[in-house]
Scaffold this motif. Structure first.
Motif, short mmCIF file in Angstrom:
data_model
loop_
_atom_site.label_atom_id
_atom_site.label_comp_id
_atom_site.label_asym_id
_atom_site.label_seq_id
_atom_site.Cartn_x
_atom_site.Cartn_y
_atom_site.Cartn_z
N MET A 1 55.32 -20.56 13.49
CA MET A 1 56.26 -21.10 12.52
C MET A 1 55.96 -20.60 11.12
SD MET A 1 56.95 -25.03 11.48
CE MET A 1 55.40 -25.22 10.68
N VAL A 2 54.75 -20.79 10.61
CA VAL A 2 54.41 -20.36 9.26
C VAL A 2 53.42 -19.20 9.27
CG1 VAL A 2 54.89 -22.60 8.22
CG2 VAL A 2 52.59 -22.09 9.00
N ASN A 3 53.17 -18.63 10.44
CA ASN A 3 52.18 -17.58 10.58
C ASN A 3 52.45 -16.40 9.65
OD1 ASN A 3 49.88 -16.44 11.68
ND2 ASN A 3 50.99 -15.48 13.34
N GLY A 4 51.43 -16.01 8.87
CA GLY A 4 51.53 -14.86 7.99
C GLY A 4 52.19 -15.14 6.66
N GLY A 28 48.21 -20.43 10.35
CA GLY A 28 48.28 -19.03 9.94
C GLY A 28 48.89 -18.78 8.59
N CYS A 29 49.03 -19.80 7.78
CA CYS A 29 49.61 -19.68 6.44
C CYS A 29 48.50 -19.69 5.39
CB CYS A 29 50.59 -20.83 6.20
SG CYS A 29 51.46 -20.75 4.64
N ARG A 30 48.48 -18.69 4.52
CA ARG A 30 47.50 -18.69 3.43
C ARG A 30 47.95 -19.67 2.35
NH1 ARG A 30 46.87 -13.62 0.39
NH2 ARG A 30 49.06 -13.41 0.80
N VAL A 31 46.98 -20.36 1.74
CA VAL A 31 47.25 -21.28 0.63
C VAL A 31 46.28 -20.94 -0.49
CG1 VAL A 31 47.31 -23.69 -0.13
CG2 VAL A 31 48.04 -23.11 2.20
N ASN A 32 46.83 -20.72 -1.68
CA ASN A 32 46.02 -20.45 -2.86
C ASN A 32 46.50 -21.30 -4.02
OD1 ASN A 32 46.27 -17.60 -1.40
ND2 ASN A 32 44.27 -17.80 -2.32
N ARG A 33 45.60 -21.56 -4.94
CA ARG A 33 45.94 -22.27 -6.18
C ARG A 33 45.71 -21.32 -7.34
NH1 ARG A 33 42.42 -26.77 -8.86
NH2 ARG A 33 43.79 -27.47 -10.52
N ILE A 34 46.71 -21.20 -8.20
CA ILE A 34 46.61 -20.35 -9.38
C ILE A 34 46.74 -21.25 -10.60
CG2 ILE A 34 47.69 -18.50 -10.71
CD1 ILE A 34 48.68 -17.33 -8.10
N ARG A 35 45.84 -21.06 -11.52
CA ARG A 35 45.88 -21.85 -12.75
C ARG A 35 46.44 -21.00 -13.87
NH1 ARG A 35 40.97 -25.36 -13.86
NH2 ARG A 35 42.34 -27.11 -13.49
N GLU A 109 57.65 -26.73 4.86
CA GLU A 109 58.03 -26.24 6.20
C GLU A 109 59.52 -25.93 6.27
OE1 GLU A 109 56.42 -29.31 8.69
OE2 GLU A 109 54.59 -28.14 9.05
N SER A 110 60.32 -26.77 5.65
CA SER A 110 61.77 -26.53 5.63
C SER A 110 62.10 -25.21 4.95
CB SER A 110 62.46 -27.69 4.91
OG SER A 110 63.80 -27.38 4.63
N LEU A 111 61.45 -24.94 3.82
CA LEU A 111 61.69 -23.69 3.10
C LEU A 111 61.14 -22.48 3.86
CD1 LEU A 111 60.95 -24.89 -0.54
CD2 LEU A 111 63.17 -24.19 0.38
N LEU A 112 59.99 -22.64 4.49
CA LEU A 112 59.41 -21.53 5.26
C LEU A 112 60.28 -21.16 6.45
CD1 LEU A 112 55.61 -22.45 5.26
CD2 LEU A 112 56.71 -20.58 4.01
N ASN A 113 61.00 -22.13 6.99
CA ASN A 113 61.84 -21.88 8.16
C ASN A 113 63.23 -21.37 7.81
OD1 ASN A 113 59.98 -22.55 10.18
ND2 ASN A 113 60.32 -24.72 9.81
#
Length: 119
Positions: A1-4, A28-35, A109-113
């Motif tokens: 679903m969110v892989n990659g 499989g989804c990368r998550v980062n925080r940018i300041r 998840e709604s936006l990723l789909n």
């Protein structure tokens, strides 16, 4: 679903990044925080996020600091907004504070789909 796919949290709480990492990274989804991204610090096109999570206080300046980020779907956390009905606003979700992490994850998840036509 969110892989990659890639979710970026602009500023926001450290806990938001941690919760999203705990839920989305096993899928499989990368998550980062940018300041506070700076206009001179550009992110490579291949590293553009799939979704940007930001607070409405930051949305006016932070997302415009990066080329191409205007078209990226967003989850905006903060005060109540009434979205316009144009195409761009269909890819933006608004959450009122205080928000529940389940709401944030559902919005992401709604936006990723959604089918995307960015490129």
């Amino acid at each position: 679903m969110v892989n990659g796919q890639h979710v970026v949290v602009l500023d926001g709480l450290h806990e938001t990044e941690e919760v999203l990492k705990a839920v989305l990274e096993p899928r499989g989804c990368r998550v980062n925080r940018i300041r506070k991204p700076q206009p001179g610090h550009l992110i490579a096109e291949q590293d553009l996020p799939s979704i940007v999570v930001m607070h409405d206080d930051d949305s006016a300046n932070s997302s415009h600091a990066q080329p191409g980020w205007d078209e990226i779907p967003k989850v905006v956390i903060g005060s109540v907004k009434v979205p316009a009905t144009d195409q761009a606003e269909q890819s933006t979700r608004f959450l009122m504070q205080p928000f529940q992490y389940a709401e944030l994850i559902d919005s992401i998840e709604s936006l990723l789909n959604q089918p995307r036509s960015l490129q």
